[in-house]
Design a protein around this motif. Structure first.
Motif, short mmCIF file in Angstrom:
data_model
loop_
_atom_site.label_atom_id
_atom_site.label_comp_id
_atom_site.label_asym_id
_atom_site.label_seq_id
_atom_site.Cartn_x
_atom_site.Cartn_y
_atom_site.Cartn_z
N ILE A 225 49.46 43.05 29.41
CA ILE A 225 48.55 41.91 29.49
C ILE A 225 47.13 42.40 29.20
O ILE A 225 46.77 43.52 29.56
N ASP A 226 46.33 41.57 28.55
CA ASP A 226 44.95 41.93 28.25
C ASP A 226 44.08 41.74 29.50
O ASP A 226 44.19 40.72 30.19
N VAL A 227 43.23 42.71 29.76
CA VAL A 227 42.37 42.69 30.95
C VAL A 227 41.49 41.44 30.99
O VAL A 227 41.18 40.90 32.06
N ARG A 228 41.10 40.93 29.81
CA ARG A 228 40.26 39.72 29.77
C ARG A 228 41.03 38.51 30.29
O ARG A 228 40.46 37.61 30.91
N ASP A 229 42.34 38.51 30.05
CA ASP A 229 43.18 37.42 30.56
C ASP A 229 43.48 37.58 32.05
O ASP A 229 43.64 36.60 32.77
N VAL A 230 43.54 38.83 32.51
CA VAL A 230 43.69 39.08 33.95
C VAL A 230 42.45 38.56 34.67
O VAL A 230 42.53 37.91 35.71
N ALA A 231 41.28 38.84 34.09
CA ALA A 231 40.02 38.37 34.69
C ALA A 231 39.96 36.85 34.72
O ALA A 231 39.61 36.25 35.74
N SER A 232 40.36 36.21 33.62
CA SER A 232 40.29 34.73 33.59
C SER A 232 41.27 34.12 34.58
O SER A 232 41.00 33.08 35.19
N LEU A 233 42.42 34.79 34.78
CA LEU A 233 43.39 34.29 35.76
C LEU A 233 42.85 34.42 37.19
O LEU A 233 43.08 33.54 38.03
N HIS A 234 42.11 35.49 37.46
CA HIS A 234 41.46 35.63 38.77
C HIS A 234 40.51 34.44 39.03
O HIS A 234 40.47 33.90 40.13
N ILE A 235 39.76 34.06 38.00
CA ILE A 235 38.78 32.98 38.17
C ILE A 235 39.48 31.63 38.33
O ILE A 235 39.09 30.81 39.17
N LEU A 236 40.56 31.41 37.58
CA LEU A 236 41.35 30.19 37.75
C LEU A 236 41.95 30.13 39.16
O LEU A 236 41.98 29.07 39.80
N ALA A 237 42.43 31.27 39.65
CA ALA A 237 43.02 31.32 40.99
C ALA A 237 41.96 31.12 42.08
O ALA A 237 42.26 30.66 43.18
N MET A 238 40.73 31.43 41.75
CA MET A 238 39.62 31.25 42.70
C MET A 238 39.21 29.77 42.77
O MET A 238 38.90 29.26 43.85
#
Length: 345
Positions: A225-238
């Motif tokens: 998985i791309d780290v940029r997508d991991v970051a965006s998923l963190h923000i969606l989960a927030m």
């Protein structure tokens, strides 16, 4: 109206630095923790590399997961917390029990101080290692409903520690959370653009492949998985109401062998072709070598394992849409070439 304040722990980390970059770009105030304030320049240079131009909304506090010092200051007036920092599978721990205790205590320390400060929601960075390890005869993709099988005697201590730390976090929320919300992100192998020469363990394989250090690859399958997508998923989960109380697998849903990864690199970076492996090490040979070489021990527990994963939950519930694994792998390699970490010579 004042901007919402997000605490991000472990700012020098691969996932944390990309998450901070996206939060700042989206207009949040960010308070980041570092083990030492001497790391502030490194973090700011990484964020510049990620395209951040303005640091006015960013502040730093020195805090360590192994000590209570400064955590009340870290959490003051925070709306959200991204609990990203954790111990990684280095030689930092010689004793598996110490690794587990440290991982659990670090998570609980962050959650306790967040709760006491009235934080709305904590997003905990867990791992695929808490979902898909220690299972035999698996034939269907792993989902968020799965937990790593702690009864498997061959389970690697790092995977055990990630599983127990996440379980302890959910238990804390249930029994002592006082209504504080939580979501967990469980990434598979994290690739994508590195922002400095101080990069995460998940990217080591790309350096090793491109440097010609791997004459033949083990028979290991993995999601990426791309780290940029991991970051965006963190923000969606927030931010999403639907994310509260949920775990989310950060995966493209593709499964690649290490030879697939080498072949992607060969096609995209032909100048490195002669350094990249074309053969697979037989499973029994690797397992034999692992008895003598502790560095191969974790690898040997992964040989031949079923590793298919589903990202259906994050896509349907949160509208998340990640890049392909190929794109993530190419971005990792390109950033390493651009930063001079690997070269054609």
């Amino acid at each position: 109206m004042s901007k919402e304040l997000v605490v991000v722990t472990g700012a020098t980390g691969f996932i944390a630095s990309h998450t901070i970059a996206q939060l700042l770009q989206q207009g949040y105030q960010v308070r980041a923790t570092v083990r030492s304030l001497s790391k502030v320049d490194l973090v700011e240079s990484m964020l510049s590399q990620a395209g951040v131009k303005d640091f006015d909304q960013l502040s730093f506090v020195e805090a360590d997961l192994t000590s209570d010092k400064n955590w009340d200051k870290v959490m003051q007036n925070a709306d959200y917390v991204m609990s990203v920092a954790s111990s990684t599978p280095t030689n930092e721990f010689t004793d598996p029990d110490t690794m587990t205790t440290t991982a659990i205590n670090g998570n609980i320390r962050v959650l306790t101080h967040a709760r006491d400060a009235g934080v709305k929601r904590v997003v905990v960075t867990s791992a695929y290692g808490a979902i898909g390890m220690g299972h035999t005869n698996r034939t269907t993709p792993f989902t968020e409903k799965d937990w790593t099988n702690l009864d498997n005697p061959n389970l690697d201590p790092y995977q055990r520690s990630k599983t127990l730390a996440e379980k302890a976090s959910w238990n804390f929320i249930e029994t002592e959370g006082n209504g504080m919300e939580m979501a967990a992100i469980n990434p598979v192998g994290v690739m994508g653009p590195i922002l400095s020469s101080d990069f995460s363990h998940s990217n080591q394989q790309i350096v090793q492949l491109l440097s010609g250090q791997v004459p033949a690859v083990p028979n290991i399958n993995s999601g990426y998985i791309d780290v940029r997508d991991v970051a965006s998923l963190h923000i969606l989960a927030m931010t999403s109401q639907k994310a509260n109380g949920g775990r989310f697998l950060a995966t493209t849903g593709e499964t690649l062998s290490m030879l697939d990864v080498a072949n992607i690199l060969r096609d995209e970076f032909p100048d490195f072709a002669d350094k990249l492996p074309t053969t697979v090490i037989p499973d029994d040979v690797l397992k034999e070598q692992a008895k003598e070489n502790p560095m191969l021990k974790m690898m040997a527990t992964l040989v031949g394992n079923f590793a298919d994963t589903s990202n259906e939950k994050a896509k349907t519930l949160l509208g998340w849409n990640p890049r392909s694994a190929k794109e993530a792998i190419i971005a990792t390699a390109q950033s390493m070439i651009d930063l001079g970490i690997v070269n054609y010579k």
